[in-house]
Design an enzyme around this catalytic site. Structure first.
Site, PDB file in Angstrom:
ATOM      1  N   CYS A 198     -31.228  14.738   1.999  1.00 54.02           N
ATOM      2  CA  CYS A 198     -31.760  13.459   1.562  1.00 54.02           C
ATOM      3  C   CYS A 198     -32.867  13.016   2.498  1.00 54.02           C
ATOM      4  CB  CYS A 198     -30.647  12.434   1.447  1.00 54.02           C
ATOM      5  SG  CYS A 198     -29.681  12.772  -0.027  1.00 54.02           S
ATOM      6  N   GLU A 199     -33.975  13.633   2.286  1.00 58.68           N
ATOM      7  CA  GLU A 199     -35.160  13.501   3.117  1.00 58.68           C
ATOM      8  C   GLU A 199     -36.122  14.476   2.458  1.00 58.68           C
ATOM      9  OE1 GLU A 199     -36.322  12.906   7.562  1.00 58.68           O
ATOM     10  OE2 GLU A 199     -34.299  12.714   6.894  1.00 58.68           O
TER      11      GLU A 199
ATOM     12  N   TYR B  23     -43.420  22.381  11.521  1.00 54.71           N
ATOM     13  CA  TYR B  23     -44.682  22.994  11.970  1.00 54.71           C
ATOM     14  C   TYR B  23     -45.646  23.280  10.822  1.00 54.71           C
ATOM     15  CZ  TYR B  23     -41.587  24.256  15.915  1.00 54.71           C
ATOM     16  OH  TYR B  23     -40.692  24.248  16.945  1.00 54.71           O
TER      17      TYR B  23
ATOM     18  N   GLY C 163     -45.738  34.309  22.738  1.00 56.36           N
ATOM     19  CA  GLY C 163     -46.691  33.593  21.897  1.00 56.36           C
ATOM     20  C   GLY C 163     -47.511  34.448  20.969  1.00 56.36           C
TER      21      GLY C 163
ATOM     22  N   ARG D 249     -38.785  24.998  10.063  1.00 54.83           N
ATOM     23  CA  ARG D 249     -40.182  25.321  10.388  1.00 54.83           C
ATOM     24  C   ARG D 249     -41.200  24.770   9.380  1.00 54.83           C
ATOM     25  NH1 ARG D 249     -42.211  29.711  10.793  1.00 54.83           N
ATOM     26  NH2 ARG D 249     -43.386  29.366  12.675  1.00 54.83           N
TER      27      ARG D 249
ATOM     28  N   TYR E 263     -36.687  31.231  15.219  1.00 48.03           N
ATOM     29  CA  TYR E 263     -36.637  29.771  15.084  1.00 48.03           C
ATOM     30  C   TYR E 263     -36.106  29.361  13.705  1.00 48.03           C
ATOM     31  CZ  TYR E 263     -39.434  30.647  19.167  1.00 48.03           C
ATOM     32  OH  TYR E 263     -39.863  31.140  20.367  1.00 48.03           O
TER      33      TYR E 263
ATOM     34  N   GLU F  98     -42.806  37.844  27.431  1.00 47.17           N
ATOM     35  CA  GLU F  98     -41.641  37.115  26.895  1.00 47.17           C
ATOM     36  C   GLU F  98     -41.790  36.852  25.402  1.00 47.17           C
ATOM     37  OE1 GLU F  98     -41.869  33.518  29.067  1.00 47.17           O
ATOM     38  OE2 GLU F  98     -40.962  34.343  30.858  1.00 47.17           O
ATOM     39  N   PRO F  99     -41.842  37.897  24.609  1.00 43.06           N
ATOM     40  CA  PRO F  99     -41.994  37.673  23.170  1.00 43.06           C
ATOM     41  C   PRO F  99     -40.719  37.135  22.554  1.00 43.06           C
ATOM     42  CG  PRO F  99     -41.620  39.987  23.618  1.00 43.06           C
ATOM     43  CD  PRO F  99     -41.699  39.314  24.959  1.00 43.06           C
ATOM     44  N   GLY F 100     -40.857  36.127  21.714  1.00 38.55           N
ATOM     45  CA  GLY F 100     -39.719  35.656  20.929  1.00 38.55           C
ATOM     46  C   GLY F 100     -39.978  36.038  19.480  1.00 38.55           C
TER      47      GLY F 100
HETATM   48  C1  LIG Z   1     -40.579  29.916  23.528  1.00 33.80           C
HETATM   49  C2  LIG Z   1     -40.965  30.678  24.719  1.00 33.80           C
HETATM   50  C3  LIG Z   1     -41.427  32.002  24.597  1.00 33.80           C
HETATM   51  C4  LIG Z   1     -41.583  32.713  23.277  1.00 33.80           C
HETATM   52  O1  LIG Z   1     -42.560  32.207  22.440  1.00 33.80           O
HETATM   53  P1  LIG Z   1     -42.871  32.991  21.078  1.00 33.80           P
HETATM   54  O2  LIG Z   1     -43.964  32.210  20.449  1.00 33.80           O
HETATM   55  O3  LIG Z   1     -41.633  32.986  20.260  1.00 33.80           O
HETATM   56  O4  LIG Z   1     -43.278  34.380  21.449  1.00 33.80           O
HETATM   57  C5  LIG Z   1     -41.729  32.679  25.768  1.00 33.80           C
HETATM   58  N1  LIG Z   1     -41.594  32.107  26.979  1.00 33.80           N
HETATM   59  C6  LIG Z   1     -41.163  30.841  27.126  1.00 33.80           C
HETATM   60  C7  LIG Z   1     -41.026  30.270  28.487  1.00 33.80           C
HETATM   61  C8  LIG Z   1     -40.841  30.088  26.012  1.00 33.80           C
HETATM   62  O5  LIG Z   1     -40.408  28.819  26.165  1.00 33.80           O
END
Ligand SMILES: *Cc1c(COP(=O)(O)O)cnc(C)c1O
Length: 410
Positions: free
Chosen positions: A337-338, A311, A227, A307, A365, A268-270
């Site tokens: 078409c939207e 969002y 997050g 996105r 994403y 858990e960085p995405g």
């Molecule tokens: C989506 C998710 C993340 C990553 O979130 P980011 O905002 O991309 O860092 C981490 N842990 C879990 C369980 C998630 O579902």
């Protein structure tokens, strides 16, 4: 906005030339940026035993996952399919955390059979898991700490009305089930949402974990989720990773002293790992002047990058083909078409038909949320690594669209 839109280069290669080589639309990733983001996390958390569990869902291309593995990361997978993709990428079961949300128990069984740790997200799952596996399969619990955080309601996952995790207020029920089935709980997890700016939020989450942890004697790790916020435009606030690292590590080390044992700290960085590595290049199909707005219609839309519409996300746009042109206001829109506005009210160097435009921060994403809406094909993906641009996913072709259809004799 400054007029100078300097040419974008990835490891010395002009982005424009990569896009010309592989065609448009195309997602292009800078592998070095992913590795440097991993390194910056590792150095921010240098005083604790850190494990990075990359959130696969942000960008799940196997070559990207291999790069994360090479840089020392593990993975978090939210579906059994993601678990299997991670295994394709070479991750051992022990490097994969499986964090499902309300899945069928069949899927949990499959994960257990593969040897992957399950992050339990509901009391009914805990009951079923306990009844079947007892103390034979170490597990983690996803706690909902009831903290409102995140960029907007759609990406906030830790508040009291969120479907995610088991409420911290239900800790007594959790403990009853752990005792009843002798479940071996080795980790506690929170993930409060995405686009979280403040170290304070991570600390508040941490305090919930620390307090709950005293009830679980077999822990080996605490997982703070992901997050972290990244800057989507110049001057945007972003999570100060050094500050988060210093503060969270200090609190964590203090907790470990109290707990009596050194635990691992998991993240858990995405978005933080892959967002800035990604560039989504499209071509201008049409420049359309209307009484109020000049639209640039591109060969893409919310089917490839959802996105902005989903969002209200802001992605910086550059005109790769005419970087020094006179700045003019545009709305960049898709061909779906939207209403699919990709960028609104932007000053861009004059755009002509055929120009290549790039959306920045498109690594996370982006393609992982893409679809075939309007029966459009999904774009190619290219990874720049060790100074070479290489295709890592072919552009879809028409046959891909109809492959699974069964045509009745009507
Ligand atoms: C989506 C998710 C993340 C990553 O979130 P980011 O905002 O991309 O860092 C981490 N842990 C879990 C369980 C998630 O579902």
């Amino acid at each position: 906005m400054s007029a100078a839109q300097h040419p974008i280069q990835l490891q010395g290669i002009a982005l424009e030339s990569i896009a010309q080589e592989f065609g448009s639309p195309v997602y292009i990733y800078d592998g070095e940026k992913i590795v440097s983001q991993i390194k910056s996390l590792q150095s921010a958390f240098a005083t604790v035993p850190l494990k990075i569990k990359y959130a696969t869902k942000a960008l799940s291309n196997i070559s990207i996952l291999k790069l994360v593995k090479k840089a020392g990361g593990g993975v978090d997978a939210v579906s059994i399919e993601e678990v299997r993709i991670c295994m394709e990428a070479g991750f051992a079961a022990s490097e994969i955390m499986y964090t499902p949300s309300g899945v069928n128990f069949r899927e949990v069984k499959e994960a257990v059979e593969l040897g992957v740790m399950v992050n339990i997200d509901s009391l009914p799952l805990m009951e079923e898991f306990g009844a079947r596996y007892g103390n034979t399969m170490p597990a983690c619990i996803r706690i909902n700490p009831h903290i409102m955080a995140g960029g907007n309601a759609k990406i906030s996952t830790g508040h009291i009305q969120s479907k995610f995790g088991i409420s911290i207020q239900q800790l007594p029920e959790i403990l009853d089930l752990v005792k009843k089935f002798d479940i071996k709980i080795v980790g506690l997890h929170i993930h409060t949402g995405s686009d979280i700016l403040d170290a304070e939020i991570f600390l508040r989450g941490g305090n919930v974990l620390f307090e709950a942890a005293m009830n679980f004697p077999d822990l080996t790790f605490l997982d703070f989720g992901g997050g972290f916020k990244v800057a989507y435009k110049a001057g945007d606030p972003a999570t100060d990773m050094a500050e988060v690292g210093t503060k969270v590590s200090a609190a964590f080390n203090e907790f470990c002293d109290k707990y009596g044992r050194k635990l691992e700290l998991w993240l858990e960085p995405g978005k933080f790992l892959v967002s800035e590595s990604g560039y989504f290049v499209v071509e201008a199909n049409v420049v359309k002047k209307t009484p109020q707005i000049t639209f640039v219609g591109v060969d893409s839309g919310l089917n490839h990058l959802i996105r902005p519409m989903m969002y209200d996300a802001f992605h910086d746009v550059y005109n790769l083909s005419n970087p020094d042109g006179e700045l003019k206001p545009y709305n960049v829109v898709g061909y779906i078409c939207e209403t699919d506005t990709l960028a609104k009210d932007r000053m861009l160097p004059a755009v002509s038909r055929g120009d290549l435009l790039v959306f920045k921060n498109a690594g996370a994403y982006g393609i992982s949320m893409s679809s075939n809406y309007n029966s459009r094909l999904r774009p190619a993906e290219v990874l720049v690594w060790e100074g070479k641009a290489q295709l890592i996913r072919k552009r879809e072709v028409f046959e891909d669209l109809i492959r699974n259809q069964i045509v009745l004799d009507i």
